[in-house]
Motif scaffolding. Structure first.
Motif, PDB file in Angstrom:
ATOM      1  N   TYR A  62       0.808  -1.215   0.000  1.00 40.45           N
ATOM      2  CA  TYR A  62       0.000   0.000   0.000  1.00 40.45           C
ATOM      3  C   TYR A  62       0.843   1.267   0.000  1.00 40.45           C
ATOM      4  N   VAL A  63       2.060   1.129  -0.435  1.00 38.05           N
ATOM      5  CA  VAL A  63       2.913   2.301  -0.630  1.00 38.05           C
ATOM      6  C   VAL A  63       2.957   2.517  -2.124  1.00 38.05           C
ATOM      7  N   ASP A  64       2.169   3.446  -2.627  1.00 35.98           N
ATOM      8  CA  ASP A  64       2.082   3.529  -4.081  1.00 35.98           C
ATOM      9  C   ASP A  64       2.894   4.678  -4.653  1.00 35.98           C
ATOM     10  N   ASP A  65       3.796   5.193  -3.877  1.00 35.72           N
ATOM     11  CA  ASP A  65       4.746   6.175  -4.394  1.00 35.72           C
ATOM     12  C   ASP A  65       4.044   7.309  -5.135  1.00 35.72           C
ATOM     13  N   SER A  66       4.559   7.625  -6.286  1.00 33.20           N
ATOM     14  CA  SER A  66       4.052   8.827  -6.940  1.00 33.20           C
ATOM     15  C   SER A  66       2.753   8.583  -7.697  1.00 33.20           C
ATOM     16  N   LYS A  67       2.363   7.337  -7.843  1.00 31.43           N
ATOM     17  CA  LYS A  67       1.143   7.048  -8.600  1.00 31.43           C
ATOM     18  C   LYS A  67      -0.058   7.210  -7.678  1.00 31.43           C
ATOM     19  N   GLN A  68      -0.399   8.429  -7.437  1.00 37.30           N
ATOM     20  CA  GLN A  68      -1.418   8.695  -6.435  1.00 37.30           C
ATOM     21  C   GLN A  68      -2.811   8.252  -6.853  1.00 37.30           C
ATOM     22  N   GLN A  69      -3.000   8.087  -8.147  1.00 36.67           N
ATOM     23  CA  GLN A  69      -4.345   7.729  -8.573  1.00 36.67           C
ATOM     24  C   GLN A  69      -4.520   6.231  -8.762  1.00 36.67           C
ATOM     25  N   GLN A  70      -3.539   5.467  -8.450  1.00 33.51           N
ATOM     26  CA  GLN A  70      -3.706   4.029  -8.525  1.00 33.51           C
ATOM     27  C   GLN A  70      -3.290   3.432  -7.196  1.00 33.51           C
ATOM     28  N   ILE A  71      -4.204   2.739  -6.576  1.00 33.94           N
ATOM     29  CA  ILE A  71      -3.839   2.054  -5.350  1.00 33.94           C
ATOM     30  C   ILE A  71      -3.185   0.752  -5.785  1.00 33.94           C
ATOM     31  N   THR A  72      -1.908   0.770  -5.869  1.00 33.48           N
ATOM     32  CA  THR A  72      -1.228  -0.356  -6.491  1.00 33.48           C
ATOM     33  C   THR A  72      -0.998  -1.481  -5.491  1.00 33.48           C
ATOM     34  N   GLN A  73      -1.011  -2.641  -6.032  1.00 36.80           N
ATOM     35  CA  GLN A  73      -0.623  -3.807  -5.260  1.00 36.80           C
ATOM     36  C   GLN A  73       0.359  -4.566  -6.126  1.00 36.80           C
ATOM     37  N   VAL A  74       1.395  -5.041  -5.524  1.00 36.18           N
ATOM     38  CA  VAL A  74       2.374  -5.791  -6.292  1.00 36.18           C
ATOM     39  C   VAL A  74       1.730  -7.086  -6.777  1.00 36.18           C
ATOM     40  N   HIS A  75       0.997  -7.723  -5.886  1.00 35.62           N
ATOM     41  CA  HIS A  75       0.288  -8.954  -6.255  1.00 35.62           C
ATOM     42  C   HIS A  75      -1.214  -8.732  -6.073  1.00 35.62           C
ATOM     43  N   ASP A  76      -1.980  -9.652  -6.642  1.00 31.77           N
ATOM     44  CA  ASP A  76      -3.425  -9.580  -6.470  1.00 31.77           C
ATOM     45  C   ASP A  76      -3.794  -9.756  -5.006  1.00 31.77           C
ATOM     46  N   LEU A  77      -5.015  -9.329  -4.685  1.00 32.49           N
ATOM     47  CA  LEU A  77      -5.485  -9.423  -3.306  1.00 32.49           C
ATOM     48  C   LEU A  77      -5.501 -10.866  -2.802  1.00 32.49           C
ATOM     49  N   ASN A  78      -5.772 -11.798  -3.730  1.00 29.74           N
ATOM     50  CA  ASN A  78      -5.867 -13.201  -3.310  1.00 29.74           C
ATOM     51  C   ASN A  78      -4.546 -13.946  -3.430  1.00 29.74           C
ATOM     52  N   TYR A  79      -3.478 -13.230  -3.674  1.00 32.75           N
ATOM     53  CA  TYR A  79      -2.210 -13.885  -4.024  1.00 32.75           C
ATOM     54  C   TYR A  79      -1.664 -14.768  -2.915  1.00 32.75           C
ATOM     55  N   VAL A  80      -2.003 -14.412  -1.708  1.00 33.14           N
ATOM     56  CA  VAL A  80      -1.493 -15.197  -0.583  1.00 33.14           C
ATOM     57  C   VAL A  80      -1.935 -16.660  -0.705  1.00 33.14           C
ATOM     58  N   TYR A  81      -3.059 -16.891  -1.372  1.00 30.28           N
ATOM     59  CA  TYR A  81      -3.564 -18.268  -1.489  1.00 30.28           C
ATOM     60  C   TYR A  81      -3.020 -18.997  -2.711  1.00 30.28           C
ATOM     61  N   THR A  82      -2.715 -18.259  -3.747  1.00 29.16           N
ATOM     62  CA  THR A  82      -2.333 -18.934  -4.996  1.00 29.16           C
ATOM     63  C   THR A  82      -0.848 -18.797  -5.327  1.00 29.16           C
ATOM     64  N   HIS A  83      -0.096 -18.102  -4.479  1.00 29.00           N
ATOM     65  CA  HIS A  83       1.306 -17.848  -4.838  1.00 29.00           C
ATOM     66  C   HIS A  83       2.113 -19.129  -4.969  1.00 29.00           C
ATOM     67  N   GLY A  84       1.649 -20.192  -4.297  1.00 32.21           N
ATOM     68  CA  GLY A  84       2.358 -21.470  -4.372  1.00 32.21           C
ATOM     69  C   GLY A  84       2.436 -21.982  -5.793  1.00 32.21           C
ATOM     70  N   ILE A  85       1.399 -21.701  -6.576  1.00 29.72           N
ATOM     71  CA  ILE A  85       1.373 -22.167  -7.961  1.00 29.72           C
ATOM     72  C   ILE A  85       2.406 -21.402  -8.797  1.00 29.72           C
ATOM     73  N   ASP A  86       2.502 -20.112  -8.554  1.00 31.19           N
ATOM     74  CA  ASP A  86       3.519 -19.320  -9.267  1.00 31.19           C
ATOM     75  C   ASP A  86       4.922 -19.733  -8.859  1.00 31.19           C
ATOM     76  N   PHE A  87       5.087 -19.986  -7.562  1.00 32.87           N
ATOM     77  CA  PHE A  87       6.411 -20.343  -7.063  1.00 32.87           C
ATOM     78  C   PHE A  87       6.865 -21.671  -7.655  1.00 32.87           C
ATOM     79  N   LYS A  88       5.970 -22.635  -7.607  1.00 28.48           N
ATOM     80  CA  LYS A  88       6.304 -23.963  -8.104  1.00 28.48           C
ATOM     81  C   LYS A  88       6.379 -23.958  -9.632  1.00 28.48           C
ATOM     82  N   GLY A  89       5.548 -23.141 -10.254  1.00 29.89           N
ATOM     83  CA  GLY A  89       5.513 -23.088 -11.705  1.00 29.89           C
ATOM     84  C   GLY A  89       6.569 -22.189 -12.307  1.00 29.89           C
TER      85      GLY A  89
END
Lengths: 403, 420
Positions: free
Chosen positions: A236-263
């Motif tokens: 939730y530190v979106d630096d200079s992009k004040q109009q985009q609440i950026t997230q590095v990963h999707d909100l649900n990433y905590v549940y699916t990151h294992g697939i990216d890691f393994k894949g």
């Protein structure tokens, strides 16, 4: 409302939003297709050759503080030189039956002419290049200054800040075309190293950090209390992009990151110190992380570990050969005793009674950190009370060689 | 005392500066956390972020920091003050060099992160040489220098040239050590009696030599390669090649291949096991339908020892949002995910609503149960003045753990730029 209906309603709203946004974007494109060439006969080149200054016609520009101001000359201004009252001369400038006002582009940037011309004494042609060679402004590719022209001052090394919000009314639509290419995320490391890269024109020196800098080291106790979904250090530190609440990963990433890691979709280590970072969530409640953390389903199957020399080790041995990084992500964390030691150890010091651990020809090279002092890797598994200056020779693991 | 010293340190800089610019952000995030299935607490966490630059001619002091704490339900480690960077920058020294001293980031695909140290870049003609050295940063970017620089450091450099037209060549070296914590544990003695012993671990972890070569014919095609050699294990760690052909103005093709050994620490117990490597092949296409929309699609196959895994992505990108469908198959897990995100500014940037929806159905492995997740985001950015903006975002989340979970983010942003 039933969840199914809720999702349908939300989907319809989003699709509706996309459709409205798309149609409004396309209507802008159509508007721009008409030019002043169809409204009035005019030549910048002729006027400049006749020593007319920009400000002689664009009289409101020196005092303008917004691009929403009407900056194109009106007929009165033309009338200062041309006899606009003489109807016989109308067709010198006007097409027959065309009496429309000039089209001024809708501005999507914030710009203060008064400040740049009045205080900074910037010449008109510094930004509006090539106007002296064309009739209509749109005929020159550089009439509207390119972003690199702005960047000659608005960068990190001069007094003019390069915050996007300085010039752009919206930062939502600023994504360059190459960022929409199919593999841009994966390939941006090469693109950013290109000699022609202009990343810093938009992205300041902090931008890369918002994705690439994570907590380097976890020294606190890693208890569940210290961490809580969905927070991660940079989400939730979106630096200079004040109009985009950026997230590095999707909100649900905590549940699916294992697939990216393994894949292997991404190398987590590029941003995360995996030996410590994974422990943020995978840790047990105050106990030994490696023994009590979150256990994958595979670990609960009966053939996951087979015990005994010649048993092959079971499924865990196969999985470890296929992707040992996956094992290390949980079992190689800061300050945790490796789980492997439970079985892969030489407790009796008799050759051939231990699980087969090392690859073929393991001892034929010196690529491991295994024998220089008591902190060497060998001694994590092969603990031997005789491995000391006055120990008993020929006994235990050290006795394999030190007879 | 630290705060007083910081103020004393910063005051002369403010007076001396020719320009000060920066961004202040204040965020509040409410969420519910379950300690177990039946017991939960609601948290309000606040994040105060500041990015600040003092500039004078070719000199700058730059910093970005974050202060965070809970409102109520204070955690043991609260409040946390993180310094992501804090460094002096001197540019154009002798017309060739840039020097950075202090806390700064290192972007490197082998071993990056933040370090406290020095970075010197020299650029002359078509050559560039960068060298860096410093200590690793303690947990949570605390403003504290490592107490064991000899075991906890990063050292490296990169030599790059663009001497040949359209080509770029580079070689680099990185040596990153990260001191693990020593610990006591139980082992068996030669009599099979349990004894407590101290496990000491060395810090020599990553030592890589890398080579890069790139060719780029702008807007036509480009090829990039990178090779990493692991000096600790004396073997090739990674080779990757990526190419893009811009077939027409609207149509592009991407191809990618990599071979990689697992990234295992040199002093890790895992380095003694017998393990395999992976290879990945990916092909992608993008087609620009018009000024607004771009279609994308890509397929990847990852090869493990005796196993395979596939990834498929198709979607539409636009200047105001995206629609993406992703499917994973095989060894790495199964996943079907669809996500939509849209944001567009109205009224000359004064108001920017945004919406997002994603639905994911996944199995982490063949033996795992099938799970699903739904998340919905709805937010708006208001920017009544150029330098001020306000964000509000509601988040809805539903899966087997977070049943109908609602969260809220509030944010106030302010940026400034003052010349003296």
């Amino acid at each position: 409302m039933k969840p199914k209906y809720f999702y349908i309603v939300v989907s319809v709203i989003i699709i509706g939003f996309l459709a409205i946004a798309a149609s409004s974007t396309n209507s802008n494109v159509q508007e721009k297709s008409k030019t002043n060439k169809e409204i009035i006969k005019f030549s910048h080149k002729v006027h400049l050759d006749a020593s007319v200054n920009c400000a002689d016609c664009h009289t409101k520009v020196p005092e303008s503080t917004s691009l929403s101001d009407k900056l194109l000359p009106d007929m009165e201004t033309c009338g200062q030189c041309h006899d606009v009252q003489d109807e016989k001369n109308c067709n010198m400038c006007h097409y027959e039956n065309v009496q429309e006002p000039l089209i001024q582009k809708t501005a999507t940037v914030i710009f203060n002419h008064k400040f740049h011309i009045g205080e900074l004494k910037v010449e008109c042609t510094t930004c509006h290049k090539g106007l002296d060679k064309v009739n209509y402004a749109f005929e020159s590719t550089e009439t509207t200054p390119s972003m690199s022209t702005c960047y000659s001052c608005h960068n990190n090394t001069t007094v003019a800040t390069n915050n996007c919000e300085t010039c752009h009314t919206s930062t939502v639509n600023l994504i360059p075309q190459d960022h929409k290419e199919v593999s841009f995320l994966a390939n941006h490391k090469f693109a950013s190293n290109s000699p022609n890269a202009q990343c810093q024109m938009c992205h300041n020196n902090d931008f890369c950090e918002s994705c690439h800098v994570s907590t380097n080291r976890i020294t606190e106790k890693n208890a569940a209390r210290d961490f809580y979904a969905p927070y991660s250090p940079h989400k939730y530190v979106d630096d200079s992009k004040q109009q985009q609440i950026t997230q590095v990963h999707d909100l649900n990433y905590v549940y699916t990151h294992g697939i990216d890691f393994k894949g292997k979709s991404a190398e987590c280590q590029t941003c995360h110190q995996i030996e410590t970072f994974c422990a943020e969530c995978h840790s047990s409640k105050g106990g030994d992380f490696a023994l009590e953390g979150i256990v994958p389903t595979s670990h609960l199957l009966s053939n996951f570990v087979t015990i005994g020399v010649g048993s092959g080790g079971g499924q865990h041995a196969i999985l470890a050969k296929q992707d040992i990084e996956n094992c290390a992500s949980c079992h190689d964390v800061e300050g945790a005793d490796p789980t492997c030691i439970v079985c892969h150890t030489d407790s009796d010091g008799i050759k051939g009674t231990n699980p087969k651990t090392h690859p073929a020809n393991f001892m034929k090279d010196n690529h491991g950190d295994w024998h220089s002092d008591s902190a060497s890797l060998c001694f994590t598994c092969h603990t031997d009370a005789n491995a000391r200056p006055n120990g008993i020779k020929g006994v235990g693991f050290c006795g394999y060689c030190h007879k | 005392m630290k705060k007083i010293l910081l103020v004393l340190f910063l005051m002369p800089l403010i007076i001396y500066s020719q320009n000060i610019n920066g961004i202040l952000s204040s965020s509040y995030y409410t969420f519910q956390r379950f300690d177990n299935l039946n017991n939960s607490e609601t948290f309000v966490r606040s994040y105060q972020t500041m990015s600040l630059n003092f500039n004078k001619d070719n000199l700058s002091l730059r910093t970005r920091l974050n202060f965070e704490s809970n409102i109520g339900n204070t955690l043991i480690s609260d409040p946390r003050l993180r310094f992501y960077n804090l460094y002096f920058e001197a540019r154009n020294l002798f017309k060739v060099a840039t020097l950075k001293i202090g806390r700064q980031s290192l972007f490197n695909s082998v071993a990056g992160g933040v370090y406290d140290g020095v970075n010197l870049q020299v650029k002359y003609s078509n050559f560039s040489l960068v060298g860096y050295y410093g200590g690793n940063v303690p947990a949570y970017q605390k403003l504290k220098f490592t107490d064991d620089l000899s075991n906890d450091y990063i050292l490296g450099g990169k030599l790059e040239t663009t001497l040949l037209q359209n080509f770029r060549f580079a070689i680099s070296y990185v040596d990153k050590n990260f001191k693990p914590v020593d610990y006591e544990t139980i082992r068996l003695s030669e009599n099979l009696d349990p004894i407590t012993i101290l496990i000491l671990q060395k810090s020599n972890q990553y030592k890589f030599l890398s080579a890069e070569a790139s060719y780029e014919l702008e807007r036509k095609w480009n090829v990039n390669t990178r090779f990493d050699y692991d000096l600790n294990f004396s073997k090739a760690s990674k080779f990757e090649i990526n190419g893009r052909l811009q077939a027409t103005d609207n149509f592009g093709i991407d191809l990618y291949y990599n071979y990689r050994e697992p990234r295992i620490r040199y002093n890790s117990i895992f380095s003694v096991f017998n393990y395999g490597n992976t290879q990945e092949m990916e092909a992608g296409l993008d087609y620009k339908i018009n000024k607004t929309y771009t279609l994308i699609g890509k397929f990847a196959n990852v090869v493990y020892e005796d196993e395979n895994s596939q990834r498929i992505t198709v979607g539409v990108n636009s200047s105001f949002g995206s629609l993406t469908y992703r499917k994973n198959l095989g060894y790495a897990g199964e996943l079907d995910a669809i996500s939509i995100y849209a944001a567009k500014s109205f009224a000359e940037g004064t108001i920017t609503p945004s919406l997002g929806l994603s639905y994911t159905s996944y199995k982490l492995s063949e033996d795992s149960p099938l799970n699903s997740i739904t998340s919905v985001l709805a937010g708006v950015n208001l920017r009544p003045f150029t330098q001020f903006s306000f964000d509000v975002q509601g988040q809805y989340f539903n899966n087997k753990i977070y049943k109908n979970d609602f969260r809220l983010l509030l944010k106030i942003n302010y940026w400034f730029n003052t010349n003296f």
